[in-house]
Write an enzyme that holds these catalytic residues in place. Structure first.
Site, PDB file in Angstrom:
ATOM      1  N   SER A 104       0.849  -1.194   0.000  1.00  0.00           N
ATOM      2  CA  SER A 104       0.000   0.000   0.000  1.00  0.00           C
ATOM      3  C   SER A 104       0.881   1.239   0.000  1.00  0.00           C
ATOM      4  O   SER A 104       2.050   1.169   0.415  1.00  0.00           O
ATOM      5  CB  SER A 104      -0.862  -0.012   1.269  1.00  0.00           C
ATOM      6  OG  SER A 104      -1.472   1.250   1.469  1.00  0.00           O
TER       7      SER A 104
ATOM      8  N   TYR B 242      -1.598  -1.401  10.555  1.00  0.00           N
ATOM      9  CA  TYR B 242      -1.733  -1.599   9.098  1.00  0.00           C
ATOM     10  C   TYR B 242      -0.471  -1.093   8.381  1.00  0.00           C
ATOM     11  O   TYR B 242       0.103  -1.803   7.548  1.00  0.00           O
ATOM     12  CB  TYR B 242      -2.987  -0.867   8.607  1.00  0.00           C
ATOM     13  CG  TYR B 242      -3.252  -0.999   7.133  1.00  0.00           C
ATOM     14  CD1 TYR B 242      -3.840  -2.153   6.611  1.00  0.00           C
ATOM     15  CD2 TYR B 242      -2.918   0.026   6.241  1.00  0.00           C
ATOM     16  CE1 TYR B 242      -4.091  -2.274   5.249  1.00  0.00           C
ATOM     17  CE2 TYR B 242      -3.168  -0.088   4.881  1.00  0.00           C
ATOM     18  CZ  TYR B 242      -3.754  -1.237   4.390  1.00  0.00           C
ATOM     19  OH  TYR B 242      -4.001  -1.356   3.036  1.00  0.00           O
TER      20      TYR B 242
END
Ligand SMILES: NC(=O)c1ccc[n+]([C@@H]2O[C@H](COP(=O)([O-])OP(=O)(O)OC[C@H]3O[C@@H](n4cnc5c(N)ncnc54)[C@H](OP(=O)(O)O)[C@@H]3O)[C@@H](O)[C@H]2O)c1
Length: 262
Positions: free
Chosen positions: A136, A149
């Site tokens: 990401s 995350y």
């Protein structure tokens, strides 16, 4: 690696980006194994694409063990492994439970690394194959409300960088995908949580990123699998941020293993 007639295993295929990668690979002629926990959407997608559903909780150690072998027993050697499955757990790190922290790191980081570990020896022995690691833009951006995350995605990007050096000359390709905001259920969760939602809105308002559709990420990913490309960054507007992180990785790759990419 051409996708036509390739056996492609996609994790996180029950919805969002994983389902779109599976649809796009099927359009290009791939034979699919579809992995996620939710059996019903997997079965529906398998019926649409002619693939096989393999429902599995990647957070469970016993389920992960031998998963690639189970897929190979059904449809032969896995040619392309696409590690998409992920959780987000948006919110302050101070309120994260021990169980949620462990589950997130296990599903996001351990599971993808473990499936890659299971699939690579056979690919290297055959001298062909391709692995996709879904990280990401949050591997680089330090976003409030997404500590666990971001940590998992930073780990995945680093894993991909090191694996690429180890796979040089093996005939096995590796693509790292680092998207910005993609309109899926995960993005809606991150937007809805006050801390991470505010961070995302600020990134968009400052035009450092923009929202994209999951189909765009899926097409870019399949293009790079077929081209043997190392990296997908969508939208392109995210590139300057990613370059700051990637510059030392590329420099150390060249210094330690030379210029040849594959
Ligand atoms: N959306 C974004 O803005 C964005 C941005 C950058 C990167 N990404 C990355 O892109 C990938 C896809 O994201 P997305 O937005 O499509 O997410 P999503 O819509 O929330 O889908 C996540 C997928 O992971 C699966 N999954 C979750 N826990 C699992 C488990 N324990 N075992 C097996 N499968 C599991 C889910 O299926 P089940 O619930 O059925 O198990 C689902 O198919 C992720 O790696 C994410 O980190 C997303």
């Amino acid at each position: 690696m051409q996708l036509s007639d390739a056996h492609v295993l996609v994790t996180g295929a029950s919805r969002g980006i994983g389902a779109e990668v599976a649809r796009e690979a099927a359009r290009r002629g791939a034979r699919l194994t579809l992995v996620a926990r939710s059996a019903a959407p997997l079965e529906a997608l398998a019926a649409q694409t002619g693939g096989r559903a393999l429902p599995a909780d990647l957070g469970d150690r016993d389920t992960r063990r031998g998963l690639i072998a189970r897929a190979q027993a059904e449809q032969g050697p896995v040619d392309v492994l696409v590690n998409v499955a992920s959780l987000d757990a948006a919110g302050s790190f101070l309120t994260l439970s021990a169980d949620d922290l462990e589950e997130l790191l296990t599903v996001n980081l351990t599971a993808g690394a473990e499936l890659t570990r299971q699939v690579l020896p056979d690919m290297v022995a055959r001298g062909e194959g391709h692995v996709v690691v879904f990280s990401s833009g949050f591997s680089t951006v330090v976003a409030p409300g997404l500590a666990a995350y971001c940590a998992s995605k930073g780990g995945l990007s680093q894993l991909a960088g090191v694996l690429r050096t180890e796979l040089k000359g093996s005939g096995v390709g590796l693509t790292l995908v680092e998207p910005g905001p993609v309109r899926t259920g995960m993005y809606a969760d991150i937007q809805a949580e006050p801390l991470s939602g505010a961070a995302l809105r600020r990134l968009v308002r400052l035009r450092l990123t923009r929202e994209v559709e999951p189909q765009e990420v899926a097409r870019a990913t399949c293009d790079q699998i077929e081209a043997g490309g190392p990296h997908v960054v969508v939208p392109r507007r995210n590139t300057p941020f990613m370059l700051f992180t990637w510059a030392p990785r590329w420099m150390s790759e060249v210094v330690l293993t030379g210029l040849a990419r594959r």
